[in-house]
Enzyme design. Structure first.
Site, PDB file in Angstrom:
ATOM      1  N   LYS A 139      -8.911   9.457 -27.890  1.00  0.00           N
ATOM      2  CA  LYS A 139      -7.941  10.468 -27.446  1.00  0.00           C
ATOM      3  C   LYS A 139      -7.086  11.071 -28.560  1.00  0.00           C
ATOM      4  O   LYS A 139      -6.282  11.964 -28.305  1.00  0.00           O
ATOM      5  CB  LYS A 139      -7.002   9.904 -26.356  1.00  0.00           C
ATOM      6  CG  LYS A 139      -7.711   9.540 -25.064  1.00  0.00           C
ATOM      7  CD  LYS A 139      -6.799   8.826 -24.092  1.00  0.00           C
ATOM      8  CE  LYS A 139      -5.582   9.641 -23.739  1.00  0.00           C
ATOM      9  NZ  LYS A 139      -4.715   8.919 -22.758  1.00  0.00           N
ATOM     10  N   ASP A 140      -7.243  10.612 -29.802  1.00  0.00           N
ATOM     11  CA  ASP A 140      -6.427  11.178 -30.881  1.00  0.00           C
ATOM     12  C   ASP A 140      -7.209  11.216 -32.196  1.00  0.00           C
ATOM     13  O   ASP A 140      -6.689  10.893 -33.251  1.00  0.00           O
ATOM     14  CB  ASP A 140      -5.145  10.365 -31.051  1.00  0.00           C
ATOM     15  CG  ASP A 140      -4.070  11.131 -31.828  1.00  0.00           C
ATOM     16  OD1 ASP A 140      -4.147  12.372 -31.885  1.00  0.00           O
ATOM     17  OD2 ASP A 140      -3.156  10.487 -32.366  1.00  0.00           O
ATOM     18  N   LEU A 141      -8.465  11.632 -32.087  1.00  0.00           N
ATOM     19  CA  LEU A 141      -9.300  11.730 -33.272  1.00  0.00           C
ATOM     20  C   LEU A 141      -8.882  12.949 -34.089  1.00  0.00           C
ATOM     21  O   LEU A 141      -8.864  14.066 -33.579  1.00  0.00           O
ATOM     22  CB  LEU A 141     -10.775  11.829 -32.867  1.00  0.00           C
ATOM     23  CG  LEU A 141     -11.802  11.530 -33.954  1.00  0.00           C
ATOM     24  CD1 LEU A 141     -13.113  11.088 -33.323  1.00  0.00           C
ATOM     25  CD2 LEU A 141     -12.042  12.725 -34.866  1.00  0.00           C
ATOM     26  N   ASN A 145      -6.425  10.138 -38.871  1.00  0.00           N
ATOM     27  CA  ASN A 145      -6.866   8.880 -38.269  1.00  0.00           C
ATOM     28  C   ASN A 145      -8.272   8.482 -38.700  1.00  0.00           C
ATOM     29  O   ASN A 145      -8.941   7.678 -38.049  1.00  0.00           O
ATOM     30  CB  ASN A 145      -6.790   8.963 -36.741  1.00  0.00           C
ATOM     31  CG  ASN A 145      -5.377   8.811 -36.231  1.00  0.00           C
ATOM     32  OD1 ASN A 145      -4.517   8.274 -36.932  1.00  0.00           O
ATOM     33  ND2 ASN A 145      -5.111   9.280 -35.033  1.00  0.00           N
ATOM     34  N   SER A 178      -2.807  15.132 -30.562  1.00  0.00           N
ATOM     35  CA  SER A 178      -2.354  16.031 -31.623  1.00  0.00           C
ATOM     36  C   SER A 178      -2.889  17.418 -31.308  1.00  0.00           C
ATOM     37  O   SER A 178      -4.109  17.630 -31.303  1.00  0.00           O
ATOM     38  CB  SER A 178      -2.866  15.551 -32.980  1.00  0.00           C
ATOM     39  OG  SER A 178      -2.396  14.241 -33.232  1.00  0.00           O
TER      40      SER A 178
END
Length: 210
Positions: A139-141, A145, A178
Site C-alpha cells: 500500500k505504500d510502494l 521504500n 503517498s
C-alpha cells in the site's frame, strides 16, 4: 549516518547502537549491531514517547511486525527483533548496505541504466509476488521504500500494509499512502493487489524517466 546525540540510547535490547540512520515525525532509526564481533547489523526504529501520534506510530510497528513475520523473501527486508515494553518500543530489521531508490535518483539526476532498471523491476515484482501470495498488500510502494544494494533491491516499510486476519486501527478520513505514487484504491481504502502493481508502475516510470 550521523553520530549519536547526547540523549540517544546506547543500547536497545541486545543491540548496541552506533549512529543515527535517520529520523521522522514519530521515530528515530539507529544502526545497531549484536553477536560475535558485531556480526549482525540492524536498522532499529525507536518510537519517541512524546510524539503527537504515538498510538498511530505504535500501531504501524505492530502492523509491520505482523506483515514481516509472514514474509521471507530475498527482496523484502527481514524482521530481526521487536520490543513493545512501555517507554521503549522499537523494531529491528536487517540493515541493508545501500541507498534508497529516491536518494540514488536525486544524487545522479539521471534515470537508471537500462539493465539496472530491468533488474529493479524484477526485484520489485518478485517482492510483490511473495507478499501477495501471503495476502499482504504493501500500500505504500515508492522510491523511498526501496533500498538498492549490491545484492539487489529490497522493499521496506510495511507500516500501513494490509495484513490478513490482523486489523490495524486507522484514523477515519486519513489518507494512507503517498499521493504521488498511490493507486486510486488508496483513496477509498480498498485493499487489492492491483494497487501495489499500480504504484510499482509509477515508481518504475519515475526511475526510468526523470
Amino acid at each position: 549516518m550521523e553520530a549519536l546525540k547526547p540523549h540517544d540510547p546506547s543500547h536497545l535490547g541486545d543491540w548496541t547502537l552506533t549512529g543515527r540512520l535517520g529520523d521522522g515525525e514519530d521515530s528515530v532509526i539507529y544502526l545497531g549491531y549484536r553477536g560475535v564481533a558485531g556480526s549482525e547489523q540492524a536498522a532499529v526504529k525507536l518510537i519517541e514517547d512524546d510524539t503527537f501520534e504515538f498510538e498511530s506510530a505504535v500501531s504501524k510497528i505492530r502492523n509491520e511486525v505482523e506483515a514481516l513475520r509472514l514474509l521471507k523473501d530475498a527482496n523484502i527486508v527481514k524482521l530481526l527483533d521487536v520490543n513493545y515494553e512501555q517507554g521503549s518500543i522499537w523494531i529491528a530489521t536487517e540493515y541493508v548496505h545501500g541507498v534508497t531508490l529516491d536518494t540514488r535518483l536525486k544524487q545522479t539526476k539521471e534515470p537508471l541504466p537500462e539493465l539496472e532498471w530491468f533488474k529493479l523491476a524484477e526485484n520489485i515484482f518478485h517482492a510483490l509476488r511473495a507478499a501477495h501470495s501471503k495476502g499482504v498488500i504493501h500500500k505504500d510502494l515508492k522510491p523511498t521504500n526501496i533500498i538498492l544494494s549490491e545484492t539487489g533491491a529490497k522493499l521496506i516499510d510495511f507500516g500501513i500494509s494490509h495484513v490478513p486476519q490482523f486489523t490495524r486501527a486507522a484514523t477515519p478520513g486519513d489518507f494512507e499512502g503517498s499521493r504521488l505514487f498511490s493507486a486510486p484504491e488508496n483513496y477509498n481504502r480498498k485493499n487489492i493487489p492491483a494497487m501495489d502493481v499500480f504504484s510499482a508502475g509509477v515508481t518504475l516510470a519515475y526511475a526510468g524517466r526523470l
